[in-house]
Design a protein around this motif. Sequence first.
Motif, PDB file in Angstrom:
ATOM      1  N   CYS A 125       0.877  -1.168   0.000  1.00  0.00           N
ATOM      2  CA  CYS A 125       0.000   0.000   0.000  1.00  0.00           C
ATOM      3  C   CYS A 125       0.919   1.224   0.000  1.00  0.00           C
ATOM      4  O   CYS A 125       2.091   1.070  -0.336  1.00  0.00           O
ATOM      5  CB  CYS A 125      -0.948  -0.013   1.199  1.00  0.00           C
ATOM      6  SG  CYS A 125      -0.162  -0.317   2.782  1.00  0.00           S
ATOM      7  N   GLU A 159      -4.770   2.044   0.368  1.00  0.00           N
ATOM      8  CA  GLU A 159      -4.542   0.754  -0.287  1.00  0.00           C
ATOM      9  C   GLU A 159      -5.303   0.746  -1.610  1.00  0.00           C
ATOM     10  O   GLU A 159      -4.728   0.908  -2.675  1.00  0.00           O
ATOM     11  CB  GLU A 159      -4.969  -0.388   0.641  1.00  0.00           C
ATOM     12  CG  GLU A 159      -4.481  -1.736   0.131  1.00  0.00           C
ATOM     13  CD  GLU A 159      -4.911  -2.886   1.020  1.00  0.00           C
ATOM     14  OE1 GLU A 159      -5.432  -2.646   2.130  1.00  0.00           O
ATOM     15  OE2 GLU A 159      -4.748  -4.038   0.577  1.00  0.00           O
ATOM     16  N   THR A 160      -6.622   0.610  -1.542  1.00  0.00           N
ATOM     17  CA  THR A 160      -7.409   0.619  -2.787  1.00  0.00           C
ATOM     18  C   THR A 160      -7.872   2.039  -3.141  1.00  0.00           C
ATOM     19  O   THR A 160      -8.274   2.293  -4.273  1.00  0.00           O
ATOM     20  CB  THR A 160      -8.669  -0.249  -2.618  1.00  0.00           C
ATOM     21  OG1 THR A 160      -9.448   0.311  -1.548  1.00  0.00           O
ATOM     22  CG2 THR A 160      -8.306  -1.682  -2.277  1.00  0.00           C
ATOM     23  N   GLY A 161      -7.887   2.925  -2.153  1.00  0.00           N
ATOM     24  CA  GLY A 161      -8.379   4.297  -2.371  1.00  0.00           C
ATOM     25  C   GLY A 161      -9.870   4.422  -2.108  1.00  0.00           C
ATOM     26  O   GLY A 161     -10.434   5.518  -2.198  1.00  0.00           O
ATOM     27  N   THR A 162     -10.511   3.305  -1.762  1.00  0.00           N
ATOM     28  CA  THR A 162     -11.972   3.309  -1.570  1.00  0.00           C
ATOM     29  C   THR A 162     -12.398   4.209  -0.413  1.00  0.00           C
ATOM     30  O   THR A 162     -13.383   4.966  -0.532  1.00  0.00           O
ATOM     31  CB  THR A 162     -12.475   1.869  -1.301  1.00  0.00           C
ATOM     32  OG1 THR A 162     -11.920   1.021  -2.295  1.00  0.00           O
ATOM     33  CG2 THR A 162     -13.979   1.787  -1.347  1.00  0.00           C
ATOM     34  N   LYS A 183     -12.253   7.792  -1.446  1.00  0.00           N
ATOM     35  CA  LYS A 183     -13.283   8.079  -2.451  1.00  0.00           C
ATOM     36  C   LYS A 183     -14.675   8.195  -1.814  1.00  0.00           C
ATOM     37  O   LYS A 183     -15.421   9.142  -2.073  1.00  0.00           O
ATOM     38  CB  LYS A 183     -13.269   6.963  -3.497  1.00  0.00           C
ATOM     39  CG  LYS A 183     -13.896   7.346  -4.796  1.00  0.00           C
ATOM     40  CD  LYS A 183     -13.609   6.341  -5.883  1.00  0.00           C
ATOM     41  CE  LYS A 183     -14.503   6.651  -7.076  1.00  0.00           C
ATOM     42  NZ  LYS A 183     -14.897   5.476  -7.796  1.00  0.00           N
TER      43      LYS A 183
END
Length: 209
Positions: A95, A161-164, A167
């Motif tokens: 990440c 990590e995923t940006g979720t 967002k």
Amino acid sequence: MSKPIRIALTKGRLEKDTVGLLEKTGFDCTAVREKGRKLILPVPDANLEVVLAKANDVITYVEHGVCDLGVVGKDTIMEMNGKFFELVDLGFGKCKFALAAKKGTDFYSGYGIKTIATKYPNVARSFFETKNMDTEIIKIEGSVELAPLLELADGIVDIVETGTTLKENGLEVIEDVAPISARLIANTVSLKLRHQEIEKLIKLIEENL
Ligand code: PRP
């Protein structure tokens, strides 16, 4: 057989990935897989003893030499520093640290001191020091994303990590701070005293990364 090499693993995902890696290397990790609530588990054919601990404590146990080796994220290493050797980038647990703010913010505009919320004050401080930027750092224990939403901070330095999470909370990355992945660390004295055994283990691990 000499006394087992003790390796502290960060409980959770890094623990699972490390056990997977040890199994790929050919070691039987049944005892770790069937651990129940036990915290110290043998991997007999590798002459290893696995200790399950929280990330910060992995570093504490390795620094004090009660564990010879440790597996911990670069995030914890960067925040805690400490006296130990960082031996191998294990490549999993990937990440990054990033500076984030509310979407559409012109973060670097204006002359006022920026307020930054973070779980990692040392990481945040040194990031802004490299920019010669004065900041007020506020330590938050969890869900740092709340701080800009509640107008406590202009930005956050946190793990993405995923940006979720960013967002879904109307935030965005302003700048990447540093890449993160799991690292194998060693106590400085253990590395000298048990050099051959540790080298052998590292070689096996590196062949199976
Ligand atoms: C981390 C981090 C973010 C989130 C980022 O928290 O603090 O909140 O993960 O992940 P994403 O980019 O995939 O959305 P974590 O879930 O580890 O929980 P914590 O707040 O207890 O540290």
